[in-house]
Scaffold this motif. Structure first.
Motif, short mmCIF file in Angstrom:
data_model
loop_
_atom_site.label_atom_id
_atom_site.label_comp_id
_atom_site.label_asym_id
_atom_site.label_seq_id
_atom_site.Cartn_x
_atom_site.Cartn_y
_atom_site.Cartn_z
N ALA A 102 0.82 -1.22 0.00
CA ALA A 102 0.00 0.00 0.00
C ALA A 102 0.85 1.27 0.00
O ALA A 102 0.37 2.33 -0.38
N GLN A 103 2.12 1.18 0.40
CA GLN A 103 3.00 2.35 0.42
C GLN A 103 3.70 2.58 -0.92
O GLN A 103 4.27 3.64 -1.15
N SER B 93 -4.49 -3.93 -7.76
CA SER B 93 -4.36 -2.47 -7.63
C SER B 93 -3.11 -1.94 -8.36
O SER B 93 -2.91 -0.74 -8.43
N ASP C 79 -4.18 2.91 -6.76
CA ASP C 79 -4.75 3.60 -5.58
C ASP C 79 -4.24 5.03 -5.45
O ASP C 79 -4.82 5.84 -4.74
N TYR C 80 -3.15 5.36 -6.15
CA TYR C 80 -2.59 6.71 -6.09
C TYR C 80 -2.88 7.52 -7.34
O TYR C 80 -2.40 8.65 -7.46
N ILE C 81 -3.65 6.99 -8.25
CA ILE C 81 -4.01 7.73 -9.48
C ILE C 81 -5.33 8.45 -9.21
O ILE C 81 -6.34 7.84 -8.90
N TYR C 82 -5.30 9.78 -9.32
CA TYR C 82 -6.51 10.57 -9.05
C TYR C 82 -7.13 11.13 -10.32
O TYR C 82 -8.32 11.39 -10.36
N THR D 215 8.38 4.83 -3.12
CA THR D 215 7.36 5.22 -2.15
C THR D 215 7.37 6.75 -2.14
O THR D 215 8.13 7.37 -2.88
N ALA D 216 6.56 7.35 -1.30
CA ALA D 216 6.50 8.82 -1.24
C ALA D 216 7.84 9.43 -0.83
O ALA D 216 8.17 10.53 -1.25
N VAL E 232 2.24 0.97 -12.08
CA VAL E 232 1.77 1.96 -11.11
C VAL E 232 0.76 1.34 -10.13
O VAL E 232 0.09 0.36 -10.46
N ASN E 233 0.68 1.95 -8.97
CA ASN E 233 -0.33 1.59 -7.98
C ASN E 233 -1.56 2.46 -8.26
O ASN E 233 -1.53 3.67 -8.06
N LEU F 286 4.20 3.52 -4.67
CA LEU F 286 3.57 4.35 -5.68
C LEU F 286 3.71 3.73 -7.07
O LEU F 286 2.75 3.65 -7.81
#
Length: 92
Positions: free
Chosen positions: A37-38, A74, A87-90, A53-54, A84-85, A40
């Motif tokens: 989950a961490q 995901s 969950d981090y695509i907006y 990661t971030a 890519v993950n 990106l």
């Protein structure tokens, strides 16, 4: 969690608890178990596969296609060199 080691280990999805999946990655001489989950994204840089990661960059000696097969839904391969993950695509 960390553990010393001199070479880049294989990355593999590992359950570390209920609903908590991690992947073994390398930074310097240290092996880390990083929660999926961490992460990106993964990308290739020359012959290396980097995990971002971030706030940190890790390495793995696994090929991108091997990661693509073992990562959960995901994560999506969006090019020859990047996973890519989602969950981090907006937005696109």
């Amino acid at each position: 969690m960390q553990e010393g080691g001199g070479t880049y280990p294989e990355a593999s999805a590992v359950d570390s608890g209920p609903g908590d999946s991690c992947i073994a990655l390398q930074s310097g001489d240290t092996k880390y178990y990083v929660p999926l989950a961490q992460l990106l994204f993964f990308e290739t840089e020359g012959k290396l596969v980097q995990a971002h990661t971030a706030d940190r960059l890790y390495l793995t000696d696994r090929k991108l296609y091997e990661l693509e097969e073992s990562l959960p839904g995901s994560f999506m391969r969006i090019s020859k060199s990047t996973i890519v993950n989602l969950d981090y695509i907006y937005s696109i």
